[in-house]
Write a protein that holds these residues in place. Structure first.
Motif, PDB file in Angstrom:
ATOM      1  N   ILE A   1       0.814  -1.212   0.000  1.00  0.00           N
ATOM      2  CA  ILE A   1       0.000   0.000   0.000  1.00  0.00           C
ATOM      3  C   ILE A   1       0.850   1.265   0.000  1.00  0.00           C
ATOM      4  O   ILE A   1       0.451   2.319  -0.497  1.00  0.00           O
ATOM      5  CB  ILE A   1      -0.974  -0.002   1.220  1.00  0.00           C
ATOM      6  CG1 ILE A   1      -2.099   1.009   1.025  1.00  0.00           C
ATOM      7  CG2 ILE A   1      -0.247   0.218   2.519  1.00  0.00           C
ATOM      8  CD1 ILE A   1      -3.171   0.558   0.095  1.00  0.00           C
TER       9      ILE A   1
ATOM     10  N   ARG B   1       1.527   2.909  -3.558  1.00  0.00           N
ATOM     11  CA  ARG B   1       0.451   3.401  -4.414  1.00  0.00           C
ATOM     12  C   ARG B   1       0.744   4.825  -4.858  1.00  0.00           C
ATOM     13  O   ARG B   1       1.569   5.536  -4.257  1.00  0.00           O
ATOM     14  CB  ARG B   1      -0.875   3.366  -3.659  1.00  0.00           C
ATOM     15  CG  ARG B   1      -1.016   4.479  -2.622  1.00  0.00           C
ATOM     16  CD  ARG B   1      -2.193   4.262  -1.710  1.00  0.00           C
ATOM     17  NE  ARG B   1      -2.453   5.422  -0.866  1.00  0.00           N
ATOM     18  CZ  ARG B   1      -1.759   5.754   0.210  1.00  0.00           C
ATOM     19  NH1 ARG B   1      -0.726   5.025   0.581  1.00  0.00           N
ATOM     20  NH2 ARG B   1      -2.076   6.812   0.925  1.00  0.00           N
TER      21      ARG B   1
ATOM     22  N   LYS C   1      -7.101   6.900  -4.153  1.00  0.00           N
ATOM     23  CA  LYS C   1      -7.967   6.702  -2.991  1.00  0.00           C
ATOM     24  C   LYS C   1      -7.795   5.266  -2.491  1.00  0.00           C
ATOM     25  O   LYS C   1      -7.540   4.356  -3.278  1.00  0.00           O
ATOM     26  CB  LYS C   1      -9.433   6.941  -3.359  1.00  0.00           C
ATOM     27  CG  LYS C   1      -9.750   8.383  -3.740  1.00  0.00           C
ATOM     28  CD  LYS C   1     -11.216   8.527  -4.120  1.00  0.00           C
ATOM     29  CE  LYS C   1     -11.553   9.959  -4.510  1.00  0.00           C
ATOM     30  NZ  LYS C   1     -12.969  10.093  -4.938  1.00  0.00           N
ATOM     31  N   VAL C   2      -7.957   5.082  -1.185  1.00  0.00           N
ATOM     32  CA  VAL C   2      -7.842   3.750  -0.586  1.00  0.00           C
ATOM     33  C   VAL C   2      -9.125   3.449   0.167  1.00  0.00           C
ATOM     34  O   VAL C   2      -9.582   4.249   0.989  1.00  0.00           O
ATOM     35  CB  VAL C   2      -6.641   3.661   0.385  1.00  0.00           C
ATOM     36  CG1 VAL C   2      -6.582   2.266   1.021  1.00  0.00           C
ATOM     37  CG2 VAL C   2      -5.338   3.970  -0.343  1.00  0.00           C
ATOM     38  N   VAL C   3      -9.716   2.280  -0.117  1.00  0.00           N
ATOM     39  CA  VAL C   3     -10.914   1.844   0.599  1.00  0.00           C
ATOM     40  C   VAL C   3     -10.729   0.387   0.997  1.00  0.00           C
ATOM     41  O   VAL C   3     -10.165  -0.408   0.241  1.00  0.00           O
ATOM     42  CB  VAL C   3     -12.188   2.029  -0.268  1.00  0.00           C
ATOM     43  CG1 VAL C   3     -12.093   1.246  -1.567  1.00  0.00           C
ATOM     44  CG2 VAL C   3     -13.442   1.607   0.493  1.00  0.00           C
ATOM     45  N   ALA C   4     -11.160   0.042   2.189  1.00  0.00           N
ATOM     46  CA  ALA C   4     -11.103  -1.350   2.646  1.00  0.00           C
ATOM     47  C   ALA C   4     -12.516  -1.857   2.894  1.00  0.00           C
ATOM     48  O   ALA C   4     -13.355  -1.146   3.458  1.00  0.00           O
ATOM     49  CB  ALA C   4     -10.275  -1.474   3.921  1.00  0.00           C
TER      50      ALA C   4
ATOM     51  N   LEU D   1      -5.250   1.447   8.005  1.00  0.00           N
ATOM     52  CA  LEU D   1      -5.210   2.052   6.678  1.00  0.00           C
ATOM     53  C   LEU D   1      -4.470   3.380   6.729  1.00  0.00           C
ATOM     54  O   LEU D   1      -4.286   3.948   7.815  1.00  0.00           O
ATOM     55  CB  LEU D   1      -6.633   2.298   6.164  1.00  0.00           C
ATOM     56  CG  LEU D   1      -7.493   1.088   5.807  1.00  0.00           C
ATOM     57  CD1 LEU D   1      -8.909   1.538   5.472  1.00  0.00           C
ATOM     58  CD2 LEU D   1      -6.886   0.317   4.639  1.00  0.00           C
TER      59      LEU D   1
ATOM     60  N   ASP E   1      -6.032   8.791   5.215  1.00  0.00           N
ATOM     61  CA  ASP E   1      -7.151   9.214   4.368  1.00  0.00           C
ATOM     62  C   ASP E   1      -7.954   8.030   3.826  1.00  0.00           C
ATOM     63  O   ASP E   1      -8.814   8.189   2.965  1.00  0.00           O
ATOM     64  CB  ASP E   1      -6.646  10.075   3.207  1.00  0.00           C
ATOM     65  CG  ASP E   1      -5.601   9.356   2.353  1.00  0.00           C
ATOM     66  OD1 ASP E   1      -5.108   8.288   2.789  1.00  0.00           O
ATOM     67  OD2 ASP E   1      -5.279   9.854   1.261  1.00  0.00           O
ATOM     68  N   GLY E   2      -7.680   6.837   4.336  1.00  0.00           N
ATOM     69  CA  GLY E   2      -8.379   5.649   3.860  1.00  0.00           C
ATOM     70  C   GLY E   2      -9.825   5.588   4.325  1.00  0.00           C
ATOM     71  O   GLY E   2     -10.193   6.151   5.362  1.00  0.00           O
TER      72      GLY E   2
END
Length: 236
Positions: free
Chosen positions: A196, A199, A204-207, A215, A218-219
């Motif tokens: 991660i 990147r 954008k990061v979403v789980a 995360l 800003d995840g």
């Protein structure tokens, strides 16, 4: 169009990376590793049993553990695998998976956009002569019928390194992505969890996970059942 946070993110993204772990396959009947009912629960020395040392020093122990605990040849892809596969076929996503169960490929993913980071249990070869064999052959006997060598799956065991080609492909995909979706992983096993960090800064990061995971600041954390979340995702 279904209005969910995940669907909205996937619909608007152009270059997606899915980072997936064992939780993606639990709905297909394959246990995960670290949950309370997972493969490692109440088991002694699971990391040793899946290590290079065990394969070398106690190949029979290694073989019996794998045969009893890791092979689920009748397992079928679920909606998560299928929706992710659709995004790879639409040339909008790359899947980077910790999973060694082969279900992302079974779901019809574009193989050029699938990185099996830790290998695949169903790719097997003889350590003595290098010849490949089927999983059915392996499950009958750990020794190669032709030369007597010990067979093994082409997976990354504890104490072994990631293949450079897989690492390069993963890092390239992450550097170009505008959305990274983490799904079904505790995200604590390295080097996978460290991916991660590579990147694009703009991504954008979403789980999507049953349990909250660590995360970037800003995840976006979507805590819930990934099967239900992906069932509401529109096909690309």
């Amino acid at each position: 169009m279904v209005m969910t946070q995940l669907n909205d993110l996937l619909t608007t993204a152009k270059r997606i990376v899915f980072l997936t772990g064992a939780g993606v396959s639990t709905a297909s009947g394959i246990p995960d590793y670290r949950s309370k009912n997972g493969l490692y629960a109440n088991k002694r020395r699971p990391e040793y049993l899946l290590s290079h040392t065990c394969l070398v020093k106690e190949p029979e122990v290694f073989y019996e553990y794998l045969k009893a605990n890791l092979y689920y040849p009748k397992a079928k892809p679920n909606i998560i695998h299928e929706k992710m596969a659709a995004f790879t076929k639409a040339k909008r996503a790359t899947i980077i998976t910790q999973n060694i169960d082969g279900l992302h490929a079974k779901a019809g993913s574009d193989l050029e956009r699938l990185v099996e980071f830790h290998g695949n249990l169903y790719d097997l070869y003889c350590q003595k002569c290098g010849q490949t064999v089927t999983y059915k052959t392996y499950l009958k006997n750990m020794y190669h019928q032709d030369c007597g060598g010990i067979l093994r799956p082409d997976v990354v065991l504890y104490e072994e390194g990631i293949k450079q080609a897989r690492l390069n492909q993963a890092l390239t995909a992450l550097s170009q992505a505008d959305l990274v979706v983490v799904c079904g992983t505790s995200f604590v096993v390295y080097p996978f969890a460290g991916l991660i960090q590579y990147r694009s800064p703009k991504a954008k990061v979403v789980a999507v996970n049953k349990e909250v995971i660590s995360l970037p600041s800003d995840g976006i954390m979507i805590q819930g059942d990934a099967v239900k979340e992906f069932a509401q995702v529109d096909n690309p």
